[in-house]
Design a protein around this motif. Structure first.
Motif, PDB file in Angstrom:
ATOM      1  N   ARG A   5      -9.846  -8.682   3.899  1.00 12.87           N
ATOM      2  CA  ARG A   5      -8.679  -7.867   3.815  1.00 12.87           C
ATOM      3  C   ARG A   5      -9.475  -6.421   3.865  1.00 12.87           C
ATOM      4  O   ARG A   5      -8.695  -5.430   4.647  1.00 12.87           O
ATOM      5  N   LEU A   9      -8.375  -3.635   6.798  1.00 14.89           N
ATOM      6  CA  LEU A   9      -7.822  -2.530   6.545  1.00 14.89           C
ATOM      7  C   LEU A   9      -8.300  -1.325   7.105  1.00 14.89           C
ATOM      8  O   LEU A   9      -7.772  -0.383   7.736  1.00 14.89           O
ATOM      9  N   TYR A  13      -6.717   1.130  10.098  1.00 14.57           N
ATOM     10  CA  TYR A  13      -6.839   2.421   9.618  1.00 14.57           C
ATOM     11  C   TYR A  13      -7.375   3.239  10.973  1.00 14.57           C
ATOM     12  O   TYR A  13      -6.904   4.241  11.323  1.00 14.57           O
ATOM     13  N   VAL A  25       0.879   2.952   4.140  1.00 14.10           N
ATOM     14  CA  VAL A  25       0.389   1.581   3.627  1.00 14.10           C
ATOM     15  C   VAL A  25       1.439   1.323   2.593  1.00 14.10           C
ATOM     16  O   VAL A  25       2.289   2.091   2.070  1.00 14.10           O
ATOM     17  N   VAL A  27       2.624  -0.775  -0.320  1.00 15.38           N
ATOM     18  CA  VAL A  27       1.963  -1.333  -1.573  1.00 15.38           C
ATOM     19  C   VAL A  27       2.747  -2.243  -2.619  1.00 15.38           C
ATOM     20  O   VAL A  27       3.911  -1.477  -2.965  1.00 15.38           O
ATOM     21  N   GLN A  45       7.934  -1.512  -4.783  1.00 19.24           N
ATOM     22  CA  GLN A  45       6.894  -1.322  -3.813  1.00 19.24           C
ATOM     23  C   GLN A  45       6.922   0.502  -3.569  1.00 19.24           C
ATOM     24  O   GLN A  45       7.897   0.965  -3.790  1.00 19.24           O
ATOM     25  N   ARG A  64     -10.799  -1.390  -3.853  1.00 24.66           N
ATOM     26  CA  ARG A  64      -9.498  -0.458  -3.752  1.00 24.66           C
ATOM     27  C   ARG A  64      -9.606   0.614  -3.076  1.00 24.66           C
ATOM     28  O   ARG A  64     -10.584   1.005  -2.406  1.00 24.66           O
ATOM     29  N   ILE A  65      -8.399   1.087  -2.950  1.00 30.75           N
ATOM     30  CA  ILE A  65      -8.110   2.514  -2.033  1.00 30.75           C
ATOM     31  C   ILE A  65      -8.070   3.507  -2.885  1.00 30.75           C
ATOM     32  O   ILE A  65      -7.110   3.256  -3.937  1.00 30.75           O
ATOM     33  N   ILE A  80      -5.174   1.890  -5.605  1.00 28.81           N
ATOM     34  CA  ILE A  80      -4.635   0.872  -4.949  1.00 28.81           C
ATOM     35  C   ILE A  80      -5.568  -0.412  -4.970  1.00 28.81           C
ATOM     36  O   ILE A  80      -6.563  -0.260  -4.344  1.00 28.81           O
ATOM     37  N   ILE A  82      -7.042  -3.585  -3.480  1.00 28.39           N
ATOM     38  CA  ILE A  82      -6.891  -4.094  -1.957  1.00 28.39           C
ATOM     39  C   ILE A  82      -5.858  -5.149  -2.081  1.00 28.39           C
ATOM     40  O   ILE A  82      -5.026  -5.355  -1.171  1.00 28.39           O
ATOM     41  N   VAL A  85      -2.168  -4.393  -1.405  1.00 28.18           N
ATOM     42  CA  VAL A  85      -1.595  -3.789  -0.106  1.00 28.18           C
ATOM     43  C   VAL A  85      -0.858  -4.737   0.505  1.00 28.18           C
ATOM     44  O   VAL A  85      -1.374  -5.996   0.677  1.00 28.18           O
ATOM     45  N   LEU A  88      -0.257  -2.144   6.426  1.00 26.70           N
ATOM     46  CA  LEU A  88      -0.667  -0.744   6.897  1.00 26.70           C
ATOM     47  C   LEU A  88      -0.248  -0.981   8.416  1.00 26.70           C
ATOM     48  O   LEU A  88      -0.545  -1.822   9.274  1.00 26.70           O
TER      49      LEU A  88
END
Length: 147
Positions: A5, A9, A13, A25, A27, A45, A64-65, A80, A82, A85, A88
């Motif tokens: 994942r 991502l 991106y 994105v 979430v 969400q 994480r983001i 966030i 991962i 998610v 995207l």
């Protein structure tokens, strides 16, 4: 084996950004570890703009983001996981990728059997062809003339 994942991502991106589009994105804000302003969450969400012009210190990590973003003029730190998610995609055309909500949760033992039992429990006398009941109900048209 590690999850693919975060790699997908980052690739999606880059692909969206390289084509001059705006990466958004989606979430699942109900997941543990998600830190976003509560007022932007709708139906559990949140959709966030990840374009470089909209965020600061963007880090698309393996776990994480994280980034800084402004909401109502106030800078906030966003985290966030991962696994939270869900998608995207490019805001302009919707192209991108959706991700399963429960990637790390394997199907429980016996779930397949219960699904098969439910299928078998349906009456064989029930017709499987679509009838008038299968069509969505339509209301009156909502168009009006604007001068």
């Amino acid at each position: 084996m590690t999850s693919n994942r975060p790699y997908l991502l980052r690739a999606i991106y880059d692909w969206i950004s390289d084509n001059g589009l705006t990466p958004y994105v989606l979430v699942d804000a109900s997941q543990p570890g998600v830190r976003v302003p509560a007022h932007v969450v709708k139906n559990g969400q949140v959709v966030l703009n990840l374009a470089m012009r909209a965020v600061g210190n963007l880090d698309l990590g393996n776990e994480r983001i994280t980034f800084q973003a402004r909401f109502s003029g106030v800078s906030q730190s966003i985290h966030i996981p991962i696994t939270a998610v869900l998608a995207l995609y490019a805001q302009e055309n919707g192209q991108g990728m959706m991700f399963p909500a429960d990637e790390n949760d394997p199907m429980p033992a016996g779930a397949m059997e219960s699904t098969e039992e439910a299928d078998e429990s349906q009456s064989p006398d029930t017709p499987e062809t679509g009838g008038d009941d299968d069509r969505p109900k339509r209301g009156a048209p909502h168009l009006r003339v604007v001068k």
